[in-house]
Write a protein that holds these residues in place. Structure first.
Motif, mmCIF file in Angstrom:
data_model
loop_
_atom_site.group_PDB
_atom_site.id
_atom_site.type_symbol
_atom_site.label_atom_id
_atom_site.label_comp_id
_atom_site.label_asym_id
_atom_site.label_seq_id
_atom_site.Cartn_x
_atom_site.Cartn_y
_atom_site.Cartn_z
ATOM 1 N N UNK A 1 -9.506 6.510 0.800
ATOM 2 C CA UNK A 1 -9.982 5.789 -0.373
ATOM 3 C C UNK A 1 -11.378 5.220 -0.164
ATOM 4 N N UNK A 2 -12.044 5.650 0.891
ATOM 5 C CA UNK A 2 -13.340 5.066 1.253
ATOM 6 C C UNK A 2 -14.404 5.262 0.173
ATOM 7 N N UNK A 3 -14.307 6.299 -0.616
ATOM 8 C CA UNK A 3 -15.307 6.543 -1.650
ATOM 9 C C UNK A 3 -14.981 5.887 -2.977
ATOM 10 N N UNK A 4 -13.850 5.182 -3.051
ATOM 11 C CA UNK A 4 -13.403 4.620 -4.318
ATOM 12 C C UNK A 4 -14.162 3.361 -4.722
ATOM 13 N N UNK A 5 -14.641 2.624 -3.756
ATOM 14 C CA UNK A 5 -15.351 1.388 -4.079
ATOM 15 C C UNK A 5 -15.938 0.764 -2.834
ATOM 16 N N UNK B 1 -11.525 0.637 2.219
ATOM 17 C CA UNK B 1 -11.603 1.304 3.520
ATOM 18 C C UNK B 1 -10.497 0.839 4.455
ATOM 19 N N UNK B 2 -9.842 -0.287 4.126
ATOM 20 C CA UNK B 2 -8.796 -0.829 4.983
ATOM 21 C C UNK B 2 -7.453 -0.149 4.727
ATOM 22 N N UNK B 3 -7.065 0.036 3.480
ATOM 23 C CA UNK B 3 -5.755 0.590 3.139
ATOM 24 C C UNK B 3 -5.759 2.092 3.354
ATOM 25 N N UNK B 4 -5.021 2.546 4.366
ATOM 26 C CA UNK B 4 -5.053 3.960 4.732
ATOM 27 C C UNK B 4 -3.716 4.669 4.585
ATOM 28 N N UNK B 5 -2.610 3.918 4.404
ATOM 29 C CA UNK B 5 -1.312 4.565 4.262
ATOM 30 C C UNK B 5 -0.439 3.777 3.282
ATOM 31 N N UNK B 6 0.744 4.300 3.020
ATOM 32 C CA UNK B 6 1.635 3.692 2.038
ATOM 33 C C UNK B 6 1.975 2.256 2.417
ATOM 34 N N UNK C 1 1.397 -1.060 0.088
ATOM 35 C CA UNK C 1 2.524 -1.882 -0.340
ATOM 36 C C UNK C 1 2.378 -3.328 0.136
ATOM 37 N N UNK C 2 1.876 -3.522 1.344
ATOM 38 C CA UNK C 2 1.644 -4.890 1.826
ATOM 39 C C UNK C 2 0.584 -5.568 0.966
ATOM 40 N N UNK C 3 -0.437 -4.837 0.591
ATOM 41 C CA UNK C 3 -1.485 -5.380 -0.271
ATOM 42 C C UNK C 3 -0.880 -5.823 -1.618
ATOM 43 N N UNK C 4 -0.057 -4.974 -2.212
ATOM 44 C CA UNK C 4 0.595 -5.309 -3.485
ATOM 45 C C UNK C 4 1.504 -6.521 -3.303
#
Length: 70
Positions: free
Chosen positions: A36-40, A46-51, A55-58
């Motif tokens: 997701x590095x190019x998303x914003x 750049x931190x969230x790399x897996x499911x 989910x922890x972020x949510x």
């Protein structure tokens, strides 16, 4: 689906959305990674790399909302 207009409709919609989220998580391989590095430019892209990271972020945002409401 139309926007809920009553409390029971809102609860039904939230249960349906949660079930959809769980189905998507269960359908995703446990070793799946996301680029997701190019998303914003924000740090979480750049931190969230897996499911699990997503989910922890949510979950943490959900906890912030519940604490704010209380």
């Amino acid at each position: 689906m139309a926007r809920p207009k009553t409390k029971s409709e809102l609860l039904d919609a939230s249960v349906a959305a949660f079930d959809k989220l769980i189905a998507m998580v269960n359908a995703t391989p446990s070793d799946a990674t996301f680029d997701l590095s190019g998303a914003g430019r924000e740090a979480h892209w750049s931190r969230d790399k897996n499911t699990r990271d997503i989910l922890v972020h949510i979950y943490e945002w959900h906890q912030l909302l519940l604490n704010w409401i209380a």
